[in-house]
Enzyme design. Structure first.
Site, mmCIF file in Angstrom:
data_model
loop_
_atom_site.group_PDB
_atom_site.id
_atom_site.type_symbol
_atom_site.label_atom_id
_atom_site.label_comp_id
_atom_site.label_asym_id
_atom_site.label_seq_id
_atom_site.Cartn_x
_atom_site.Cartn_y
_atom_site.Cartn_z
ATOM 1 N N CYS A 1 40.492 39.571 35.944
ATOM 2 C CA CYS A 1 41.846 39.600 36.461
ATOM 3 C C CYS A 1 41.565 41.082 37.409
ATOM 4 O O CYS A 1 40.556 41.039 38.200
ATOM 5 C CB CYS A 1 42.814 39.733 35.483
ATOM 6 N N ASP B 1 44.945 29.461 41.082
ATOM 7 C CA ASP B 1 45.270 30.956 41.253
ATOM 8 C C ASP B 1 45.714 31.202 42.553
ATOM 9 O O ASP B 1 44.952 31.433 43.624
ATOM 10 C CB ASP B 1 44.100 31.461 40.971
ATOM 11 N N HIS C 1 44.466 31.503 36.641
ATOM 12 C CA HIS C 1 44.516 33.065 36.599
ATOM 13 C C HIS C 1 44.511 33.492 35.124
ATOM 14 O O HIS C 1 45.553 33.326 34.526
ATOM 15 C CB HIS C 1 45.468 33.757 37.401
#
Length: 251
Positions: A134, A189, A221
């Site tokens: 991330c 995402d 994500h």
């Protein structure tokens, strides 16, 4: 399976003390180092378990609390299972932390982490590898670009906003990177649309960076984070295979 030893450590930086988690094989033989960069939710038990798995594979792993300027981990109190849809206030607290971590601060801190690793008796001489998740995928790129002589491999998983129009977008570090790069993108995402995926890979290619970028179908994500609602077990195992292959090639 290799027995590992994990401990809390403090790392002096130019702006204070960064708390971190260090884990290494229990025989205390110096091993290649992996710098593991957190996601937005920070240093917590799940990230420590990921570091432990890397240590079991034969590496010394450091997981810094990159939000240390705001306090020691956990900077934000988290439930055992993180579902931002059920707990939107989590992102309300995390958001300002993310915004405060500018690229120049990231690079300054990375220098401190890399110096600390170079001086650790548990770390073998030579360059290090990075894996980031991330937010950490962005940090991996900034670090690899700022310290090309110290970073031999950089991996990123479900990173967002990797190739924006911002003047300090992470993809612009490509021209400075000498490491081999692997990125596993999530196709579900919204923070990394197709045009950014293409721009990111085009930048790596143009800069001559050895790289492989893959899109994980059906992954959201955060797919590697088992303590969140975004977790995808199949994509997570795919990430482990890719990451360990990269480390094997590097070390």
């Amino acid at each position: 399976m290799t027995a590992v030893q994990g401990t809390a450590v403090d790392i002096p930086t130019e702006d204070g003390i960064a708390d971190a988690y260090l884990v290494h094989p229990g025989d205390e033989t110096p091993r290649p180092a992996v710098l593991l960069y957190q996601d937005a939710f920070g240093l917590r038990p799940h990230l420590k378990s990921m570091a432990d798995r890397l240590a079991e594979a034969g590496y010394t792993v450091l997981v810094p609390n990159v939000f240390y300027r705001h306090g020691r981990a956990p900077v934000v109190e988290l439930p055992e299972f993180i579902d931002p849809h059920e707990r939107p206030e989590i992102f309300e607290k995390v958001g300002p932390l993310l915004m405060s971590l500018t690229p120049d601060l990231v690079e300054r801190d990375a220098g401190a982490y890399l110096r600390w690793l170079a001086e650790s008796p548990f770390v073998a001489d030579g360059p290090v590898a990075i894996t980031g998740y991330c937010l950490g995928a962005r940090l991996a790129l900034y670090t690899a670009g700022a310290y090309p002589d110290r970073v031999a491999a950089a991996a990123g998983f479900h990173g967002g906003r990797l190739a924006t129009d911002d003047p300090d977008s992470p993809h612009l570090t490509a021209e400075h990177i000498t490491a081999e790069v692997y990125f596993g993108h999530a196709d579900q995402d919204s923070s990394l649309p197709e045009e950014q995926i293409k721009r990111f890979e085009d930048a790596l290619t143009a800069a001559g960076v050895r790289h492989r970028c893959e899109v994980y179908a059906g992954a959201q994500h955060g797919y590697t984070q088992a303590d969140t609602s975004s977790y995808n077990a199949e994509a997570d195992e795919r990430h482990w295979v890719a990451l360990l292959d990269l480390l094997d090639r590097t070390f």
